[in-house]
Scaffold this motif. Structure first.
Motif, PDB file in Angstrom:
ATOM      1  N   GLU A  90       4.511   7.678  -7.913  1.00  0.00           N
ATOM      2  CA  GLU A  90       5.120   7.027  -9.068  1.00  0.00           C
ATOM      3  C   GLU A  90       4.522   5.631  -9.235  1.00  0.00           C
ATOM      4  O   GLU A  90       3.930   5.072  -8.301  1.00  0.00           O
ATOM      5  N   ALA A  91       4.709   5.053 -10.413  1.00  0.00           N
ATOM      6  CA  ALA A  91       4.198   3.706 -10.679  1.00  0.00           C
ATOM      7  C   ALA A  91       4.775   2.692  -9.689  1.00  0.00           C
ATOM      8  O   ALA A  91       4.080   1.780  -9.234  1.00  0.00           O
ATOM      9  N   GLU A  92       6.049   2.867  -9.332  1.00  0.00           N
ATOM     10  CA  GLU A  92       6.680   1.934  -8.393  1.00  0.00           C
ATOM     11  C   GLU A  92       6.099   2.084  -6.989  1.00  0.00           C
ATOM     12  O   GLU A  92       6.025   1.107  -6.235  1.00  0.00           O
ATOM     13  N   ASP A  93       5.672   3.300  -6.628  1.00  0.00           N
ATOM     14  CA  ASP A  93       4.992   3.498  -5.339  1.00  0.00           C
ATOM     15  C   ASP A  93       3.732   2.642  -5.279  1.00  0.00           C
ATOM     16  O   ASP A  93       3.436   2.013  -4.256  1.00  0.00           O
ATOM     17  N   ILE A  94       3.003   2.628  -6.389  1.00  0.00           N
ATOM     18  CA  ILE A  94       1.750   1.875  -6.451  1.00  0.00           C
ATOM     19  C   ILE A  94       2.023   0.373  -6.419  1.00  0.00           C
ATOM     20  O   ILE A  94       1.369  -0.380  -5.687  1.00  0.00           O
ATOM     21  N   ARG A  95       3.001  -0.070  -7.191  1.00  0.00           N
ATOM     22  CA  ARG A  95       3.305  -1.508  -7.244  1.00  0.00           C
ATOM     23  C   ARG A  95       3.735  -2.032  -5.876  1.00  0.00           C
ATOM     24  O   ARG A  95       3.214  -3.029  -5.380  1.00  0.00           O
ATOM     25  N   ARG A  96       4.685  -1.352  -5.272  1.00  0.00           N
ATOM     26  CA  ARG A  96       5.175  -1.796  -3.965  1.00  0.00           C
ATOM     27  C   ARG A  96       4.121  -1.573  -2.876  1.00  0.00           C
ATOM     28  O   ARG A  96       4.015  -2.352  -1.932  1.00  0.00           O
ATOM     29  N   GLY A  97       3.349  -0.502  -3.019  1.00  0.00           N
ATOM     30  CA  GLY A  97       2.307  -0.226  -2.031  1.00  0.00           C
ATOM     31  C   GLY A  97       1.283  -1.337  -1.972  1.00  0.00           C
ATOM     32  O   GLY A  97       0.870  -1.761  -0.886  1.00  0.00           O
ATOM     33  N   TYR A  98       0.890  -1.838  -3.141  1.00  0.00           N
ATOM     34  CA  TYR A  98      -0.110  -2.903  -3.142  1.00  0.00           C
ATOM     35  C   TYR A  98       0.469  -4.199  -2.582  1.00  0.00           C
ATOM     36  O   TYR A  98      -0.190  -4.898  -1.804  1.00  0.00           O
ATOM     37  N   LEU A  99       1.711  -4.522  -2.956  1.00  0.00           N
ATOM     38  CA  LEU A  99       2.323  -5.751  -2.448  1.00  0.00           C
ATOM     39  C   LEU A  99       2.490  -5.678  -0.931  1.00  0.00           C
ATOM     40  O   LEU A  99       2.262  -6.665  -0.223  1.00  0.00           O
ATOM     41  N   ARG A 100       2.865  -4.506  -0.423  1.00  0.00           N
ATOM     42  CA  ARG A 100       2.971  -4.345   1.037  1.00  0.00           C
ATOM     43  C   ARG A 100       1.605  -4.518   1.699  1.00  0.00           C
ATOM     44  O   ARG A 100       1.492  -5.152   2.755  1.00  0.00           O
ATOM     45  N   ALA A 101       0.575  -3.935   1.096  1.00  0.00           N
ATOM     46  CA  ALA A 101      -0.770  -4.044   1.674  1.00  0.00           C
ATOM     47  C   ALA A 101      -1.219  -5.498   1.729  1.00  0.00           C
ATOM     48  O   ALA A 101      -1.817  -5.942   2.718  1.00  0.00           O
ATOM     49  N   VAL A 102      -0.924  -6.255   0.670  1.00  0.00           N
ATOM     50  CA  VAL A 102      -1.282  -7.680   0.658  1.00  0.00           C
ATOM     51  C   VAL A 102      -0.479  -8.434   1.715  1.00  0.00           C
ATOM     52  O   VAL A 102      -1.011  -9.291   2.426  1.00  0.00           O
ATOM     53  N   ALA A 103       0.805  -8.106   1.825  1.00  0.00           N
ATOM     54  CA  ALA A 103       1.646  -8.768   2.829  1.00  0.00           C
ATOM     55  C   ALA A 103       1.085  -8.551   4.232  1.00  0.00           C
ATOM     56  O   ALA A 103       0.985  -9.495   5.035  1.00  0.00           O
ATOM     57  N   LEU A 104       0.688  -7.321   4.532  1.00  0.00           N
ATOM     58  CA  LEU A 104       0.152  -7.025   5.860  1.00  0.00           C
ATOM     59  C   LEU A 104      -1.224  -7.651   6.057  1.00  0.00           C
ATOM     60  O   LEU A 104      -1.575  -8.063   7.166  1.00  0.00           O
ATOM     61  N   HIS A 105      -2.006  -7.720   4.992  1.00  0.00           N
ATOM     62  CA  HIS A 105      -3.292  -8.424   5.042  1.00  0.00           C
ATOM     63  C   HIS A 105      -3.076  -9.878   5.454  1.00  0.00           C
ATOM     64  O   HIS A 105      -3.757 -10.400   6.350  1.00  0.00           O
ATOM     65  N   GLU A 106      -2.127 -10.540   4.809  1.00  0.00           N
ATOM     66  CA  GLU A 106      -1.883 -11.952   5.116  1.00  0.00           C
ATOM     67  C   GLU A 106      -1.294 -12.122   6.514  1.00  0.00           C
ATOM     68  O   GLU A 106      -1.645 -13.063   7.236  1.00  0.00           O
ATOM     69  N   LEU A 107      -0.408 -11.223   6.915  1.00  0.00           N
ATOM     70  CA  LEU A 107       0.142 -11.286   8.273  1.00  0.00           C
ATOM     71  C   LEU A 107      -0.952 -11.069   9.315  1.00  0.00           C
ATOM     72  O   LEU A 107      -0.956 -11.715  10.371  1.00  0.00           O
ATOM     73  N   ALA A 108      -1.885 -10.184   9.017  1.00  0.00           N
ATOM     74  CA  ALA A 108      -2.959  -9.881   9.969  1.00  0.00           C
ATOM     75  C   ALA A 108      -3.850 -11.090  10.229  1.00  0.00           C
ATOM     76  O   ALA A 108      -4.444 -11.210  11.311  1.00  0.00           O
ATOM     77  N   LEU A 152       3.052   4.300   3.497  1.00  0.00           N
ATOM     78  CA  LEU A 152       1.779   3.991   4.149  1.00  0.00           C
ATOM     79  C   LEU A 152       0.615   4.525   3.322  1.00  0.00           C
ATOM     80  O   LEU A 152      -0.389   3.832   3.111  1.00  0.00           O
ATOM     81  N   GLU A 153       0.752   5.746   2.832  1.00  0.00           N
ATOM     82  CA  GLU A 153      -0.298   6.322   1.992  1.00  0.00           C
ATOM     83  C   GLU A 153      -0.487   5.510   0.712  1.00  0.00           C
ATOM     84  O   GLU A 153      -1.616   5.332   0.242  1.00  0.00           O
ATOM     85  N   SER A 154       0.611   4.997   0.158  1.00  0.00           N
ATOM     86  CA  SER A 154       0.520   4.181  -1.062  1.00  0.00           C
ATOM     87  C   SER A 154      -0.298   2.921  -0.818  1.00  0.00           C
ATOM     88  O   SER A 154      -1.062   2.486  -1.687  1.00  0.00           O
ATOM     89  N   MET A 155      -0.153   2.335   0.352  1.00  0.00           N
ATOM     90  CA  MET A 155      -0.936   1.144   0.690  1.00  0.00           C
ATOM     91  C   MET A 155      -2.426   1.472   0.738  1.00  0.00           C
ATOM     92  O   MET A 155      -3.262   0.732   0.214  1.00  0.00           O
ATOM     93  N   ILE A 156      -2.754   2.587   1.377  1.00  0.00           N
ATOM     94  CA  ILE A 156      -4.160   2.993   1.484  1.00  0.00           C
ATOM     95  C   ILE A 156      -4.728   3.309   0.100  1.00  0.00           C
ATOM     96  O   ILE A 156      -5.851   2.913  -0.235  1.00  0.00           O
ATOM     97  N   VAL A 157      -3.937   4.001  -0.715  1.00  0.00           N
ATOM     98  CA  VAL A 157      -4.378   4.357  -2.069  1.00  0.00           C
ATOM     99  C   VAL A 157      -4.686   3.105  -2.887  1.00  0.00           C
ATOM    100  O   VAL A 157      -5.710   3.036  -3.586  1.00  0.00           O
ATOM    101  N   THR A 158      -3.824   2.104  -2.802  1.00  0.00           N
ATOM    102  CA  THR A 158      -4.045   0.901  -3.616  1.00  0.00           C
ATOM    103  C   THR A 158      -5.268   0.127  -3.146  1.00  0.00           C
ATOM    104  O   THR A 158      -5.986  -0.453  -3.967  1.00  0.00           O
ATOM    105  N   PHE A 159      -5.542   0.129  -1.834  1.00  0.00           N
ATOM    106  CA  PHE A 159      -6.756  -0.557  -1.382  1.00  0.00           C
ATOM    107  C   PHE A 159      -7.999   0.222  -1.801  1.00  0.00           C
ATOM    108  O   PHE A 159      -9.030  -0.373  -2.135  1.00  0.00           O
ATOM    109  N   LEU A 160      -7.905   1.541  -1.804  1.00  0.00           N
ATOM    110  CA  LEU A 160      -9.014   2.334  -2.335  1.00  0.00           C
ATOM    111  C   LEU A 160      -9.258   1.992  -3.806  1.00  0.00           C
ATOM    112  O   LEU A 160     -10.405   1.812  -4.235  1.00  0.00           O
ATOM    113  N   CYS A 161      -8.180   1.885  -4.570  1.00  0.00           N
ATOM    114  CA  CYS A 161      -8.312   1.539  -5.990  1.00  0.00           C
ATOM    115  C   CYS A 161      -8.950   0.166  -6.157  1.00  0.00           C
ATOM    116  O   CYS A 161      -9.838  -0.026  -6.994  1.00  0.00           O
ATOM    117  N   ARG A 162      -8.491  -0.777  -5.368  1.00  0.00           N
ATOM    118  CA  ARG A 162      -9.042  -2.137  -5.430  1.00  0.00           C
ATOM    119  C   ARG A 162     -10.533  -2.119  -5.088  1.00  0.00           C
ATOM    120  O   ARG A 162     -11.344  -2.768  -5.751  1.00  0.00           O
TER     121      ARG A 162
END
Length: 429
Positions: A275-293, A340-350
């Motif tokens: 869903e669109a919300e999966d993508i929105r939250r997935g990307y924000l989570r991926a960025v959050a973990l990027h910054e935490l890393a 978790l898959e949503s995070m990977i998908v959004t980084f692939l898109c990016r």
């Protein structure tokens, strides 16, 4: 050239007092004044000076490499001018607005920060301001930064700071959620082969999420969704660090880059699983973990050893390690497989977005190169197939590949040479 200024209009902001609204207006006025200043920096960046000549001159005059100096060639000679002197006329009205806001606000700590921002702009006392931010124990409802920050997008050399501004309002719910993730992610104690090479500051990381009302200067060009500051390892070692996530720029990036790419590269059947919300939250989570890393990647000599290749390696390392650490959230039931898959998908898109919109002059060119390395790495490992313009990911294989790629990148940061980084980039880009 488009003016580097973006005004956001967040919905559902918390109710602000009359005083807070008045201070917010002053901060927006100050932030808007950064746009013409950054345009001056962009013009300056177009005045090319031979890199070899600069490096030779820097041995005699270290100020050339100072992130807060302008380097020019006048009558055949290299001239170095501190930012606060070079741009004094443009900086004074910005500082005046900050001083006015500092006197108006009823929050003493925030007022002190604004005074220090004004002082930094007009005197070059940047470290004093950075330390003051890191010492604040509790975030205020209003949030801003106005001034130069060293980003790895760079202009002259990758270490030059860019003028920028953000003005926002604290998202308390988002901040609580981010700190919940932080408590899990930063509880993982990762061993370093050479422990003296890495600064471990996991106990001194502050985190907050903002609803943004203004981006100006470099922030308006880059449209960052997250930041982890400072970039100076010595400051991190002494005072810790802070990460900030920006809600509205996340939504903007989803709209402009992620969703169009998602619709383009995946099959109809695959897209139906998100869903669109999966993508929105997935990307924000991926960025959050990027910054935490980033908290695990403060290697003392990496920037020196890898030189201009450092930003490519370090930023990609943070993204890959962030996705890898998402496994910890999965094990702790803080996220599920779909998330978790949503995070990977959004980084692939990016990554595919950058691949199709490559621009060597872009301030995000290092992220683009990193994304290309990621794509080629997982393709070579059989974790991603590309056929007929469509992408078919194998999530299990991708997650396994993340471990191998993360280890390779961290090796380069910890003890790799410039030649090692060159060879790695050549192999996978």
């Amino acid at each position: 050239m488009k003016k580097p200024l973006i005004l956001f209009y967040p919905k559902n902001l918390p109710l602000l007092s009359k005083n807070e609204l008045e201070v917010l207006d002053l901060l927006m006025d100050a932030g808007k004044l950064i746009a013409p200043l950054y345009l001056e920096q962009e013009k300056q960046a177009e005045l090319e000076i031979n890199k070899g000549e600069l490096e030779r001159a820097a041995k005699k005059n270290p100020a050339i490499l100072d992130p807060h100096t302008v380097v020019e060639k006048v009558n055949g000679k290299i001239v170095v001018t501190p930012y606060h002197i070079k741009y004094a006329k443009l900086l004074k009205p910005v500082a005046d607005k900050l001083i006015e806001a500092s006197k108006l606000t009823k929050n003493k700590d925030f007022g002190n920060i604004l005074k220090l921002q004004a002082k930094a702009l007009t005197s070059g006392a940047y470290e004093e301001e950075a330390v003051a931010w890191l010492k604040i124990k509790k975030p205020y409802i209003l949030d801003t930064f106005i001034g130069p920050i060293e980003h790895f997008g760079g202009q002259l050399l990758f270490g030059k700071a860019s003028y920028q501004a953000w003005v926002g309002v604290l998202d308390k719910e988002g901040t609580d959620r981010l700190n919940n993730y932080k408590s899990v992610i930063l509880s993982v104690r990762r061993k370093a082969t050479l422990p003296d090479e890495r600064v471990d500051n996991q106990d001194q990381v502050k985190a907050r999420v903002l609803d943004v009302v203004l981006f100006s200067g470099f922030m308006a060009r880059a449209k960052f969704v997250g930041l982890h500051l400072p970039t100076d390892v010595s400051l991190v070692e002494k005072y810790g660090s802070e990460l900030i996530l920006f809600n509205q720029p996340n939504d903007l990036r989803i709209k402009e880059q992620i969703i169009p790419t998602f619709n383009k590269i995946f099959s109809k059947e695959f897209k139906e699983g998100f869903e669109a919300e999966d993508i929105r939250r997935g990307y924000l989570r991926a960025v959050a973990l990027h910054e935490l890393a980033h908290s695990y990647l403060y290697y003392k000599h990496a920037a020196r050893n890898l030189a201009d290749l450092f930003p490519v390696i370090e930023e990609l390392a943070a993204t890959i390690l962030g996705l890898r650490l998402a496994g910890t959230l999965l094990l702790k039931d803080r996220i599920n497989n779909k998330q978790l898959e949503s995070m990977i998908v959004t980084f692939l898109c990016r990554s595919f977005y950058h691949k199709g919109n490559a621009d060597s002059s872009s301030p995000l060119k290092n992220y683009a190169l990193g994304g290309n390395i990621f794509i080629n790495f997982i393709v070579q490992n059989g974790a991603l197939k590309i056929s007929g313009g469509q992408v078919v990911p194998n999530f299990m294989k991708i997650f396994v590949s993340l471990h191998e790629l993360s280890d390779s990148l961290e090796y380069l940061l910890e003890k790799g040479s410039y030649k090692d980084a060159q060879n790695f980039i050549k192999k996978y880009s």
